[in-house]
Enzyme design. Structure first.
Site, PDB file in Angstrom:
ATOM      1  N   GLU A 221       0.844  -1.193   0.000  1.00 47.14           N
ATOM      2  CA  GLU A 221       0.000   0.000   0.000  1.00 47.14           C
ATOM      3  C   GLU A 221       0.878   1.241   0.000  1.00 47.14           C
ATOM      4  O   GLU A 221       2.055   1.190   0.379  1.00 47.14           O
ATOM      5  CB  GLU A 221      -0.884   0.045   1.255  1.00 47.14           C
ATOM      6  N   LYS A 223       2.179   4.630   1.613  1.00 45.69           N
ATOM      7  CA  LYS A 223       2.303   5.271   2.919  1.00 45.69           C
ATOM      8  C   LYS A 223       1.997   6.744   2.710  1.00 45.69           C
ATOM      9  O   LYS A 223       2.778   7.456   2.077  1.00 45.69           O
ATOM     10  CB  LYS A 223       3.706   5.086   3.501  1.00 45.69           C
ATOM     11  N   ARG A 228      -1.119   9.074  11.541  1.00 48.63           N
ATOM     12  CA  ARG A 228      -1.870   7.860  11.861  1.00 48.63           C
ATOM     13  C   ARG A 228      -2.980   8.221  12.835  1.00 48.63           C
ATOM     14  O   ARG A 228      -2.763   8.977  13.792  1.00 48.63           O
ATOM     15  CB  ARG A 228      -0.905   6.858  12.479  1.00 48.63           C
ATOM     16  N   ARG A 243      -1.467   8.566  17.075  1.00 46.98           N
ATOM     17  CA  ARG A 243      -0.624   7.384  17.277  1.00 46.98           C
ATOM     18  C   ARG A 243      -0.171   7.234  18.716  1.00 46.98           C
ATOM     19  O   ARG A 243      -0.004   6.127  19.218  1.00 46.98           O
ATOM     20  CB  ARG A 243       0.573   7.480  16.331  1.00 46.98           C
ATOM     21  N   GLU A 268      -5.220   6.800   8.066  1.00 46.14           N
ATOM     22  CA  GLU A 268      -4.368   7.984   7.921  1.00 46.14           C
ATOM     23  C   GLU A 268      -5.249   9.218   7.836  1.00 46.14           C
ATOM     24  O   GLU A 268      -6.179   9.292   7.021  1.00 46.14           O
ATOM     25  CB  GLU A 268      -3.512   7.867   6.665  1.00 46.14           C
ATOM     26  N   LYS A 395       7.892  -0.502   6.537  1.00 46.05           N
ATOM     27  CA  LYS A 395       7.691   0.764   5.833  1.00 46.05           C
ATOM     28  C   LYS A 395       8.948   1.065   5.036  1.00 46.05           C
ATOM     29  O   LYS A 395      10.067   0.928   5.533  1.00 46.05           O
ATOM     30  CB  LYS A 395       7.383   1.898   6.812  1.00 46.05           C
TER      31      LYS A 395
END
Length: 524
Positions: A221, A223, A228, A243, A268, A395
């Site tokens: 996916e 980023k 977050r 987060r 997000e 990531k």
């Protein structure tokens, strides 16, 4: 107040994380209710005294001494609470006060009474106690203890998993008597099942770009370059958490309205790009920052910077806990959930159709041009677990931008760096003048820090409390994720996540970058 003051003082001068954890654990075990609960609230920024602010402290300090002496002392010390505690000349016959009495009184007292009360309390304390009292009132303790660290210490103190505390944290209130009854006295764990509480996020490890994965086992996916967020709704109450578990609902009422469901989503948080409404891409992170850290948002800001969420994962569907399902199963439930609760401000994160590793590398190389922060790779069979789990999520961030900038100011650090000038403000050239574009306090080794601290001390031009202005001779190569227009900085620009990539001892300051070089990078 004596125990609380001693705790803050020792935390301030204890550099190691483990040392701080031991001090906190000892305090939580030793100090009775409700004092330990109010201390925990203070350390996690869960106290607010609307009628007792820094202005009250400043007025009391000025009344104690000559205005010029106060100004000079404040300039040298650089901290209002410490300056006031050192200057205070009170009565010696006053009685000390309990932490709980201070907190409970300040929560109910009117503005007219605050000054006299604080003055009397200061009289009954020594310099350390006065400092702790004033830090309690003004907030911003800066003792190297985050809210997360305080909760970790609480968990370690009573031998429970910190995740258990995190999951009920927003359902319990100061002074946390029911929380301590569970942890210390064997009472039942507080039941917050009907409250919209925070669930700790699953996080990703940075990807080594030499790794190669069999993509049959992975979802890929984008980023996105936002923050977050966790969308939570339970029993008609809706919350939005960051987060770190902070409640940011007040800053995003538009997103709260989109939570027309019972459940928990992970996604997000972004702001729509109204300057290019035909684009599917969000506005820059700099625009999103204008919405963050606000208790209230104006109608104008809501209209000009509307927020929305791209959903990554689903933790709860109604009261059903889905976290032990493999990601592939949660993805199916998420897709059905988003369709069922269709709302234009909650969209679905797309899975990228790549079947060869070369294709993943090509997407990562294109991330900056496309306005993405990078890529996420997640194992299809991963369950949702708090923290970073090895081999589950990765990531792969876009490559950083680089610029050469000149050191302008240095400030003392905190914790183990409190004896070093470790926080650096740097600038670039504009019409022959250096203008600041960012601050950095990472990216160098301990050995380099020692050299930098010595350089700062030997090349100081002026002192402003804890800050030193230095000769404009030392060049840093700065790595940063992006750069944005900013009306809060003299340069008109602000870097995001700057860190020192290299110390250019070999480079002349005149060879550092011009402002025009950075303007080309804006929002790239």
């Amino acid at each position: 107040m004596k125990d609380f003051a001693a705790l803050l003082d020792r935390l301030l001068y204890t550099p190691s994380r483990n040392g701080k954890l031991r001090l906190l654990a000892d305090y939580f075990q030793r100090v009775p209710d409700p004092d330990r609960g109010w201390a925990l609230a203070a350390l996690t920024s869960n106290l607010d005294f609307p009628n007792a602010k820094a202005g009250v402290v400043r007025d009391l300090a000025r009344a104690q001494t000559d205005e010029v002496l106060f100004a000079l002392s404040y300039d040298y010390v650089g901290d209002l609470a410490e300056t006031t505690s050192l200057l205070w000349q009170g009565r010696t016959d006053a009685s000390p006060v309990r932490l709980s009495a201070v907190v409970e009184t300040l929560q109910s007292v009117g503005k007219k009474e605050v000054r006299g009360l604080v003055s009397g309390w200061l009289d009954g304390l020594d310099a350390t106690g006065r400092w702790a009292l004033l830090k309690l009132i003004t907030g911003g303790m800066r003792i190297g203890v985050s809210a997360r660290l305080a909760r970790v210490a609480l968990a370690q103190s009573f031998d429970v998993d910190v995740g258990e505390i995190e999951e009920i944290w927003h359902g319990v209130k100061p002074p946390y008597t029911d929380l301590f009854a569970w942890l210390a006295d064997g009472a039942k764990k507080p039941d917050v099942s009907n409250r919209p509480t925070f669930r700790p996020f699953m996080l990703a490890h940075p990807l080594d770009d030499h790794d190669v994965f069999d993509l049959d086992d992975w979802f890929v996916e984008w980023k996105w370059d936002g923050i977050r967020a966790q969308l939570v709704s339970r029993s008609g109450e809706r919350r939005l958490y960051s987060r770190t578990g902070d409640d940011i609902s007040g800053a995003f009422p538009d997103v709260l309205k989109a939570i027309s469901f019972d459940g928990v989503l992970d996604g997000e948080l972004l702001v729509r790009n109204l300057e290019n409404p035909d684009s599917a891409d969000p506005a820059s992170f700099n625009v999103l920052q204008q919405r963050l850290n606000r208790r209230n948002v104006s109608t104008k800001m809501l209209a000009e910077h509307p927020a929305y969420v791209i959903a990554y994962d689903i933790l709860f569907d109604g009261s059903e806990d889905l976290r032990t399902l493999p990601l592939a199963g949660r993805r199916q439930r998420l897709e059905a959930f988003v369709r069922r609760h269709a709302h234009p401000d909650i969209s679905l994160s797309a899975l990228l159709p790549v079947d060869r590793w070369e294709g993943v590398a090509k997407l990562q190389a294109e991330a900056r041009r496309l306005g993405r922060e990078g890529l996420m790779l997640k194992r299809r069979d991963s369950i949702y677990e708090p923290g970073r789990k090895i081999g589950q999520w990765y990531k792969w961030k876009r490559d950083p931008l680089l610029a050469d900038a000149v050191l302008m100011y240095a400030q003392r650090g905190h914790g183990k760096r409190s004896s070093f000038y470790s926080d650096y403000t740097f600038g670039v050239w504009r019409d022959g003048e250096l203008v600041p574009v960012g601050k950095a306090y990472s990216g160098f080794t301990d050995e380099e820090l020692t050299l930098l601290d010595k350089w700062v001390r030997n090349n100081t031009l002026n002192r402003f409390g804890p800050v030193r202005e230095v000769e404009k001779r030392l060049v840093f190569e700065i790595a940063f994720d992006s750069i944005h227009a900013s009306n809060r900085h003299k340069s008109g620009l602000a870097m995001r996540f700057p860190r020192i990539s290299r110390i250019r001892w070999d480079k002349a300051a005149e060879e550092a970058d011009e402002i025009g070089t950075l303007k080309v990078m804006v929002d790239n």
